[in-house]
Enzyme design. Structure first.
Site, short mmCIF file in Angstrom:
data_model
loop_
_atom_site.label_atom_id
_atom_site.label_comp_id
_atom_site.label_asym_id
_atom_site.label_seq_id
_atom_site.Cartn_x
_atom_site.Cartn_y
_atom_site.Cartn_z
N CYS A 145 0.84 -1.20 0.00
CA CYS A 145 0.00 0.00 0.00
C CYS A 145 0.88 1.26 0.00
O CYS A 145 1.55 1.53 -0.98
CB CYS A 145 -0.99 -0.04 1.16
SG CYS A 145 -2.38 1.10 0.94
N HIS A 180 -3.78 -5.33 0.98
CA HIS A 180 -3.51 -5.68 2.37
C HIS A 180 -3.96 -7.13 2.63
O HIS A 180 -4.91 -7.60 2.02
CB HIS A 180 -4.30 -4.77 3.33
CG HIS A 180 -3.82 -3.36 3.37
ND1 HIS A 180 -2.64 -3.00 3.97
CD2 HIS A 180 -4.37 -2.22 2.89
CE1 HIS A 180 -2.48 -1.68 3.87
NE2 HIS A 180 -3.52 -1.18 3.22
#
Length: 526
Positions: free
Chosen positions: A369, A472
């Site tokens: 991310c 994630h």
């Protein structure tokens, strides 16, 4: 020109109605301080009472954490993602774990207000799963009382489908200087007519003073709302502590409801905030050595829990003031709430030079991310969404660049990756768009099983040693984790990570059953 991402504390909010009489009984767990174990106790009670056949739901009016989770639902006004995925909201990781303990999907109504710290004095404000904007602490305290209708509406929605609601307070309920803007402790208890159990922490010391001091600071009607107290994290001979409990009851008039001994299994459960990163490194230094820089606003750091649980992996969070170990096999850049600011942290600590040297010496780097964004050439934030408007040079290890902006992408991932042949589960939770030639070498080719084209995700460097993606929770997929470990030359185990969490929740429920009188505790709910 005003900052378009900064909230006006007097802004108009949607109307929220009172849902009327509730079905459920409720009990609130307040603490004498932060990190006394409220979240863990609520999770354990959620699983214990669920196993007894009750329909149980968790609730926390306001959470402050950069460790967030996707909810199964969303604000009805929230637009769905452009790829047609269902709209999702976000809530605190602790309430998502508590929902799991109840064996139900997490809902935005279980944690209607989420604060995600971005600076020392300001946070991103998420209301019922949707980002409102950024707010400095002083302005947010002015705004808080106006959030109470939304909080009560969400509470009654949760209570309408349950037999029992377990409500978690925030920090200490005795911060009387904040009483006027309280929406999480005694003002909520009064508004929703909640009985309160006070939780103290003996491990940090001062439990006697904390309980008696809380009694002294409460007003008379607040003291009357407390139905008893529990002492948490006890280790040692209980007979030596019983006189203190007698004294606490004499000074407060509150019944002693029990002592919850230290629970060794806590590290097997996802942590709520970065205080958990103060624990010692996982592993014994043998096997695959992974170093993770502890960024200033690290987010969703439970991404790495499955790797830390692998017996053939030694994972170390490196705190500021320490170099990245030169014998590391892999460096992982985790998520962050402030990508540009944490790039500056990397440079201030000299970690950028450590990472570049690590790559030159044949090491591997992964960015997740915000960590993925940091690996590119530049990160731009023209609107000042994460701080002052501007741009920051990245590490230049992937041929991409990023601009922060647009709607927040909140998407659940449950797909097949054509490149590895592995099933992937996880989620995306980010603002910004990444582009560049590096994306022509994607890390994944995602197949959603709907018959459409695969979707490329992430990037891989030309030599294959640097990879990054927005997903994630990647390493929670057992098959992919084993595939990745074998790819980097490490030994994969037969670990079933999801089963490990379930066993830990059951062990926590057993721990609550063994240490507390749950029948008596349930009788106090109303």
């Amino acid at each position: 020109m005003s900052d378009p991402t900064t909230l006006d504390p007097d802004m108009d909010l949607p109307p929220f109605g009172d849902r009327g009489p509730r079905r459920a009984r409720a009990l609130m767990i307040q603490g004498t301080a932060s990190d006394v174990g409220k979240s863990l106790l609520v999770a354990g009670l959620c699983r214990a009472y669920t196993r007894r056949g009750l329909v149980v739901r968790p609730f926390k009016a306001q959470n402050m954490s950069n460790n967030a989770a996707l909810a199964a639902d969303a604000d009805p006004d929230q637009p769905p993602p452009a790829d047609g995925s269902p709209a999702r909201g976000e809530i605190g990781r602790a309430q998502a774990l508590q929902a799991r303990a109840c064996r139900v999907p997490p809902s935005i109504h279980m944690n209607p207000v989420l604060l995600k710290p971005q600076t020392l004095i300001g946070s991103q404000v998420v209301l019922r799963g949707r980002v409102l904007g950024n707010c400095r602490a002083r302005e947010y305290h002015k705004m808080k009382p106006r959030l109470m209708p939304a909080i009560l509406d969400s509470f009654h929605r949760v209570a309408s489908e349950a037999d029992l609601v377990l409500v978690e307070g925030a920090g200490s309920g005795a911060e009387v200087y904040l009483r006027a803007s309280d929406i999480t402790n005694m003002r909520l208890a009064k508004a929703a007519d909640l009985p309160v159990v006070l939780l103290g922490d003996i491990d940090r010391g001062g439990a006697l003073a904390a309980i008696v001091g809380t009694h002294a600071l409460y007003e008379a009607d607040e003291r009357a709302r407390v139905v008893g107290y529990i002492i948490n994290k006890f280790r040692g001979d209980l007979s030596l502590f019983e006189p203190a409990c007698t004294l606490m009851t004499e000074r407060t008039g509150w019944p002693w409801l029990g002592v919850l001994r230290w629970f060794d299994g806590a590290e097997r459960l996802p942590a709520e905030d970065s205080l958990a990163l103060e624990r010692p490194a996982h592993g014994d230094g043998q096997g695959l050595r992974i170093a993770v820089p502890q960024l200033s606003r690290v987010a969703n750091f439970d991404d790495l829990d499955p790797l830390a649980a692998e017996p053939g992996v030694s994972l170390r969070w490196v705190r500021p003031g320490h170099p990245l170990p030169r014998d590391s096999d892999v460096v992982i850049l985790p998520g962050s709430k402030v990508t540009r600011a944490d790039l500056e942290v990397l440079r201030r600590e000299g970690w950028d030079l450590d990472i570049l040297a690590h790559v030159r010496q044949g090491g591997r780097v992964i960015g997740l991310c915000a960590g993925f964004q940091m690996l590119g050439h530049v990160v731009r934030d023209p609107l000042g969404i994460e701080g002052a408007p501007g741009e920051t040079r990245g590490l230049g290890l992937l041929d991409v660049e990023t601009e922060i902006g647009g709607d927040k992408r909140l998407v659940e991932i449950d797909v097949l990756d054509r490149r590895s042949g592995c099933h992937l589960t996880g989620y995306e939770m980010h603002m910004g768009r990444t582009w560049g030639p590096g994306l022509e070498r994607p890390w994944f080719e995602l197949d959603d099983g709907r018959g459409g084209p695969t979707r490329p995700e992430g990037a891989v460097s030309a030599d294959g040693r640097v990879t990054g993606a927005y997903i994630h929770g990647l390493f929670g997929a057992d098959g992919f984790r084993a595939h990745w470990l074998e790819h980097v030359g490490a030994q994969a185990s037969s670990l079933d990570f999801e089963a490990r969490i379930e066993r830990a929740l059951d062990d926590l429920a057993d721990h609550c059953e063994a240490n507390l009188d749950l029948d008596a505790l349930l009788s106090l709910a109303r």
